[in-house]
Design a protein around this motif. Structure first.
Motif, PDB file in Angstrom:
ATOM      1  N   ASN A  69      25.022  -6.070 -19.283  1.00 45.26           N
ATOM      2  CA  ASN A  69      26.152  -5.552 -18.527  1.00 45.26           C
ATOM      3  C   ASN A  69      27.171  -6.639 -18.247  1.00 45.26           C
ATOM      4  N   PHE A  70      26.691  -7.846 -17.993  1.00 42.64           N
ATOM      5  CA  PHE A  70      27.589  -8.973 -17.780  1.00 42.64           C
ATOM      6  C   PHE A  70      28.483  -9.175 -19.004  1.00 42.64           C
ATOM      7  N   ALA A  71      27.906  -9.078 -20.200  1.00 45.38           N
ATOM      8  CA  ALA A  71      28.685  -9.253 -21.428  1.00 45.38           C
ATOM      9  C   ALA A  71      29.701  -8.131 -21.612  1.00 45.38           C
ATOM     10  N   PHE A  72      29.308  -6.891 -21.311  1.00 45.30           N
ATOM     11  CA  PHE A  72      30.237  -5.772 -21.483  1.00 45.30           C
ATOM     12  C   PHE A  72      31.368  -5.843 -20.468  1.00 45.30           C
ATOM     13  N   ILE A 249      36.237  -4.451  -9.572  1.00 48.84           N
ATOM     14  CA  ILE A 249      35.238  -3.407  -9.316  1.00 48.84           C
ATOM     15  C   ILE A 249      33.814  -3.902  -9.546  1.00 48.84           C
ATOM     16  N   PRO A 250      33.488  -4.571 -10.668  1.00 50.43           N
ATOM     17  CA  PRO A 250      32.109  -5.066 -10.820  1.00 50.43           C
ATOM     18  C   PRO A 250      31.710  -6.050  -9.717  1.00 50.43           C
ATOM     19  N   GLY A 385      26.050 -12.050 -11.880  1.00 51.25           N
ATOM     20  CA  GLY A 385      26.657 -10.928 -11.185  1.00 51.25           C
ATOM     21  C   GLY A 385      26.776  -9.707 -12.038  1.00 51.25           C
ATOM     22  N   GLY A 386      25.853  -9.496 -12.967  1.00 52.23           N
ATOM     23  CA  GLY A 386      25.911  -8.331 -13.835  1.00 52.23           C
ATOM     24  C   GLY A 386      25.373  -7.104 -13.145  1.00 52.23           C
ATOM     25  N   LEU A 387      25.041  -6.094 -13.923  1.00 50.85           N
ATOM     26  CA  LEU A 387      24.567  -4.825 -13.421  1.00 50.85           C
ATOM     27  C   LEU A 387      23.276  -4.507 -14.121  1.00 50.85           C
ATOM     28  N   ALA A 388      22.470  -3.633 -13.567  1.00 52.20           N
ATOM     29  CA  ALA A 388      21.148  -3.435 -14.160  1.00 52.20           C
ATOM     30  C   ALA A 388      20.607  -2.068 -13.840  1.00 52.20           C
ATOM     31  N   VAL A 389      19.417  -1.786 -14.405  1.00 54.39           N
ATOM     32  CA  VAL A 389      18.727  -0.536 -14.174  1.00 54.39           C
ATOM     33  C   VAL A 389      18.047  -0.586 -12.837  1.00 54.39           C
TER      34      VAL A 389
END
Length: 396
Positions: A69-72, A249-250, A385-389
């Motif tokens: 998610n960090f990469a996207f 937003i992220p 600081g990415g996003l995850a499941v």
């Protein structure tokens, strides 16, 4: 894809020069010029999709699960910056900026469009060259015995084998549409109906803003130039807001919705359920699509030039979200099942459903990334600081 893009931009910039090679009649020349330009745009549209799909596939194949998610998010930010730079370049007076080059080489750089296309090709070759030279993709699996062409059978069997190889990807896509897991199917459904609204906006936004430019008293020619610049300015501001949305937003999700965040405990204490769902990645995606729908409906009020510009600019927020959320959810789902060896991923497993994706902080070291159950239930930490499941957090 990159080679096709470069070759498609050339007939767009030099459509009249290409047409003059084949015809001399002025009326026929105009029609052939339009045909070359349309052909260039059609090929460019297909080749852009090929390049973008390959770029996102490289992220899935090359980036670790914790950084998907960090990469996207960063890919979306870079895309937004490129859009803003492109709209600014189109809005600026390039002929005046490159007056010396345009005077020395009028055939190659004698107009705004020619200079713009030359800049686009240079940036495209440089960026794709850097990506191809620095990224190592996963090797393709060797063909199975059934996929290998037969040694006998003559030209007829060879033709059938060649057609099977060409149509094989289409068959795979058709079969995948019927066998997608429920979470991926839901994402694809939202994308399908969402893009029914995005395509008209992308095609007609600048023209719609330009149509709101009042007719000047000194003739229609000035209005055409003013309309084009008004549309370019609206899209430039749209891309700037889109870039700001992909940055803010992220980070806001990570700050306010982390499972161990003190801010989360203060905000979510006693808050209704819809508030907790809004502070998830799918919740932000749903809110952005609702905002996009509302802005499209507002065009029925026939706003003036300022109102139309505001509508186009505000669409930058849902566009920024659309650029990273769906691809991030799909990549996270696929990468998680690939890393965990879940064989049910292609049979409709609901593990890690998109509705359960939440942002988490990178310092959540108490999660066991090697345990699929712990990852799905409690969340997988994401680097930087990415996003995850994970499951939607409950207030304390």
């Amino acid at each position: 894809g990159g080679a096709l893009m470069v070759s498609a931009i050339l007939p767009i910039a030099y459509s009249k020069e290409f047409a003059s090679i084949f015809v001399r009649d002025p009326v026929t020349l105009q029609n052939v010029t339009i045909a070359f330009a349309v052909l260039g745009f059609v090929v460019l549209d297909f080749s852009i999709n090929a390049v973008m799909t390959a770029s996102r596939a490289l992220i899935v194949d090359s980036v670790p699960l914790k950084q998907q998610n960090f990469a996207f998010v960063w890919a979306s930010r870079m895309s937004g910056f490129g859009n803003m730079l492109g709209y600014f370049t189109g809005f600026a007076n390039l002929v005046s900026a490159f007056q010396g080059i345009a005077d020395r080489h009028p055939v190659l750089f004698g107009s705004q469009l020619k200079i713009l296309c030359a800049i686009c090709n240079a940036c495209l070759v440089a960026s794709l060259g850097l990506t191809v030279s620095s990224v190592r993709d996963l090797p393709a699996p060797p063909p199975t015995v059934a996929e290998l062409p037969s040694a006998g059978g003559g030209p007829r069997r060879a033709t059938v084998a060649a057609l099977r190889q060409c149509l094989g990807p289409l068959v795979v896509i058709f079969r995948a549409l019927r066998r997608l897991p429920a979470p991926l199917q839901n994402i694809c459904n939202v994308q399908f109906f969402g893009w029914l609204g995005w395509f008209p906006f992308l095609f007609y936004a600048s023209s719609w803003v330009g149509s709101r430019v009042p007719v000047p008293a000194d003739g229609e020619g000035d209005r055409t130039t003013a309309a084009a610049r008004a549309g370019a300015l609206a899209l430039l501001l749209n891309s700037a807001l889109s870039l700001a949305a992909t940055v803010a937003i992220p980070d806001a999700l990570v700050r306010f919705a982390g499972p161990h965040s003190p801010a989360q405990k203060r905000i979510l204490a006693g808050a209704p359920k819809w508030t907790r769902r809004l502070l998830t990645v799918p919740g932000v995606w749903a809110a952005s699509l609702l905002l996009f729908a509302g802005l499209l409906v507002s065009t029925a009020a026939r706003p003036g030039l300022v109102g139309a510009t505001i509508v186009v600019v505000l669409v930058g927020v849902p566009w920024g979200v659309t650029q990273w959320v769906p691809f991030s959810l799909v990549a996270e789902y696929v990468a998680f099942h690939a890393s965990s060896g879940d064989t049910d991923a292609s049979a409709g497993s609901d593990h890690g459903r998109p509705g359960d994706y939440i942002p988490v902080r990178p310092d959540d070291d108490d999660l066991d990334l090697d345990d699929p159950l712990d990852t799905v239930v409690n969340g997988a930490a994401s680097t930087g600081g990415g996003l995850a499941v994970g499951s939607a957090p409950e207030p304390p």
